[in-house]
Motif scaffolding. Structure first.
Motif, PDB file in Angstrom:
ATOM      1  N   ILE A   4       0.839  -1.200   0.000  1.00 34.06           N
ATOM      2  CA  ILE A   4       0.000   0.000   0.000  1.00 34.06           C
ATOM      3  C   ILE A   4       0.872   1.247   0.000  1.00 34.06           C
ATOM      4  O   ILE A   4       1.985   1.251   0.533  1.00 34.06           O
ATOM      5  CB  ILE A   4      -0.997   0.028   1.172  1.00 34.06           C
ATOM      6  CG1 ILE A   4      -0.283  -0.059   2.516  1.00 34.06           C
ATOM      7  CG2 ILE A   4      -2.003  -1.092   1.067  1.00 34.06           C
ATOM      8  CD1 ILE A   4      -1.218   0.189   3.664  1.00 34.06           C
ATOM      9  N   ARG A   5       0.352   2.312  -0.619  1.00 32.27           N
ATOM     10  CA  ARG A   5       1.106   3.565  -0.696  1.00 32.27           C
ATOM     11  C   ARG A   5       0.224   4.796  -0.518  1.00 32.27           C
ATOM     12  O   ARG A   5       0.727   5.915  -0.499  1.00 32.27           O
ATOM     13  CB  ARG A   5       1.886   3.649  -2.009  1.00 32.27           C
ATOM     14  CG  ARG A   5       1.029   3.523  -3.262  1.00 32.27           C
ATOM     15  CD  ARG A   5       1.866   3.711  -4.524  1.00 32.27           C
ATOM     16  NE  ARG A   5       2.725   2.589  -4.833  1.00 32.27           N
ATOM     17  CZ  ARG A   5       4.065   2.658  -4.959  1.00 32.27           C
ATOM     18  NH1 ARG A   5       4.692   3.807  -4.804  1.00 32.27           N
ATOM     19  NH2 ARG A   5       4.770   1.592  -5.261  1.00 32.27           N
ATOM     20  N   ASP A   6      -1.099   4.602  -0.400  1.00 33.33           N
ATOM     21  CA  ASP A   6      -1.978   5.750  -0.149  1.00 33.33           C
ATOM     22  C   ASP A   6      -1.707   6.312   1.240  1.00 33.33           C
ATOM     23  O   ASP A   6      -1.391   5.566   2.159  1.00 33.33           O
ATOM     24  CB  ASP A   6      -3.443   5.333  -0.260  1.00 33.33           C
ATOM     25  CG  ASP A   6      -3.824   4.975  -1.681  1.00 33.33           C
ATOM     26  OD1 ASP A   6      -3.526   5.775  -2.577  1.00 33.33           O
ATOM     27  OD2 ASP A   6      -4.383   3.883  -1.883  1.00 33.33           O
ATOM     28  N   THR A   7      -1.854   7.640   1.377  1.00 29.50           N
ATOM     29  CA  THR A   7      -1.498   8.255   2.658  1.00 29.50           C
ATOM     30  C   THR A   7      -2.645   9.065   3.250  1.00 29.50           C
ATOM     31  O   THR A   7      -3.555   9.498   2.532  1.00 29.50           O
ATOM     32  CB  THR A   7      -0.281   9.197   2.501  1.00 29.50           C
ATOM     33  OG1 THR A   7      -0.582  10.178   1.510  1.00 29.50           O
ATOM     34  CG2 THR A   7       0.959   8.434   2.121  1.00 29.50           C
ATOM     35  N   ILE A   8      -2.546   9.258   4.574  1.00 30.14           N
ATOM     36  CA  ILE A   8      -3.458  10.144   5.296  1.00 30.14           C
ATOM     37  C   ILE A   8      -2.628  11.208   6.018  1.00 30.14           C
ATOM     38  O   ILE A   8      -1.427  11.021   6.245  1.00 30.14           O
ATOM     39  CB  ILE A   8      -4.290   9.370   6.354  1.00 30.14           C
ATOM     40  CG1 ILE A   8      -3.372   8.518   7.268  1.00 30.14           C
ATOM     41  CG2 ILE A   8      -5.339   8.495   5.679  1.00 30.14           C
ATOM     42  CD1 ILE A   8      -4.075   7.908   8.457  1.00 30.14           C
ATOM     43  N   VAL A  18      -7.702   1.798   3.024  1.00 35.01           N
ATOM     44  CA  VAL A  18      -7.150   1.537   1.691  1.00 35.01           C
ATOM     45  C   VAL A  18      -6.932   0.044   1.482  1.00 35.01           C
ATOM     46  O   VAL A  18      -6.632  -0.395   0.369  1.00 35.01           O
ATOM     47  CB  VAL A  18      -5.831   2.308   1.454  1.00 35.01           C
ATOM     48  CG1 VAL A  18      -6.088   3.799   1.512  1.00 35.01           C
ATOM     49  CG2 VAL A  18      -4.759   1.912   2.463  1.00 35.01           C
ATOM     50  N   THR A  58       1.119   6.143   5.718  1.00 30.19           N
ATOM     51  CA  THR A  58       0.570   5.229   4.713  1.00 30.19           C
ATOM     52  C   THR A  58      -0.484   4.327   5.357  1.00 30.19           C
ATOM     53  O   THR A  58      -0.237   3.694   6.373  1.00 30.19           O
ATOM     54  CB  THR A  58       1.707   4.402   4.084  1.00 30.19           C
ATOM     55  OG1 THR A  58       2.640   5.306   3.475  1.00 30.19           O
ATOM     56  CG2 THR A  58       1.170   3.446   3.036  1.00 30.19           C
TER      57      THR A  58
END
Ligand code: ZN
Length: 296
Positions: A4-8, A18, A58
């Motif tokens: 995973i590479r989506d961030t908050i 995610v 992430t």
């Protein structure tokens, strides 16, 4: 392996997961540096970046079956960092504010060493930000709290386990803000800020009362706490580890307190003077093979 590479930018009960995983799954977290990759060269100063875009974490990852009252265990199998990190002064963050220039330093991380001016030392890749979602208001990922977050503990490295209290269904785990090296205290406000990858196995302990995150190293258990002052952070840390010790060792309140004075180490994760960031400490106690474990 799941990557995973989506961030908050905030730990939030409302964040959309995610990924969904099961207890025991292994995940690769691909992480940006704490500046969100905005600083790549020494002519880019921290004053010029968008401070709404700092300390990305992430995630979040939803762990099937995680309920409030459980604990998420993050077993850190590896931390790989990029060959280039950033050191810098941050306005308002240190005792030398006003005496230091605003400066960015690009630091090479090569063959396991951090290179600084004319010296080098062994890199100690660590995770600055790791946490689950809080039950109440969102907490920006630059802050720490009893959900975890920006704890900046230099002992959160490869080979350790991080125990995080679950406050919302699914836990909503996220991590980021790697440092190739950081000193206890993080005196100027930054470590060797760097992007990279973390591989971790994530599992659950059902129904275990934990008020603050705990890190287990080869030799120690540490409770991480944060508060608007050091005094408060230290008291919270001592009280939590005292409670865990009493439960595990079966000693009375006083014997446990005396022991804390003999074998309970208080360490400053951060001395960053921006009180809005909170003060982060950890209190550690050695693992004792003849006694029950504090957790896990
Ligand atoms: Zn950082």
């Amino acid at each position: 392996m799941l990557e995973i590479r989506d961030t908050i930018y905030a730990f939030s009960k409302n964040a959309k997961p995610v990924a969904h995983i099961k207890s025991g799954d292994t995940v690769k977290f691909i992480t940006e540096d704490c500046f969100g990759g905005q600083i790549k060269s020494e002519d880019k100063l921290v004053g010029a970046i968008d401070w709404n875009n700092v300390n990305p974490a992430t995630g979040p990852v939803y762990i099937e079956g995680a309920e409030p009252g459980d604990v998420v265990v993050v077993d850190i199998l590896s931390i790989e960092v990029k060959p280039q990190g950033i050191g810098c002064t941050i306005p308002g963050a240190s005792i030398f504010d006003g005496e230091t220039e605003i400066r960015t330093k690009v630091l090479e991380v090569k063959d396991g060493y951090v290179h600084y001016n004319d010296i080098k030392w062994p890199a100690n890749p660590m995770i600055g930000v790791i946490g689950c979602a809080p039950a109440g208001d969102d907490v920006v990922s630059g802050m720490a709290g009893n959900h975890g977050g920006n704890m900046d503990s230099k002992v959160i490295t490869r080979g350790v386990k991080v125990y995080l209290p679950v406050r919302v269904k699914g836990g909503l785990l996220a991590l980021g803000d790697l440092h190739a090296s950081m000193a206890d205290g993080e005196m100027i406000g930054a470590g060797v800020e760097i992007a990279g990858e973390v591989v971790a196995t994530v599992s659950l302990i059902k129904d275990f009362k934990l008020n603050w995150p705990v890190t287990e190293t080869a030799d120690y258990f540490y409770v991480n706490t944060s508060a608007p002052s050091y005094d408060e952070a230290a008291e919270l840390g001592y009280r939590e580890i005292h409670r865990l010790l009493m439960n595990a060792y079966g000693w009375d309140f006083t014997d446990t307190a005396i022991y804390m004075s003999l074998q309970g180490d208080l360490c400053a994760n951060q001395t960053v003077l921006m009180s809005s960031w909170g003060y982060n400490i950890r209190v550690g106690t050695p693992k004792v093979s003849s006694k029950r474990r504090l957790i896990g």
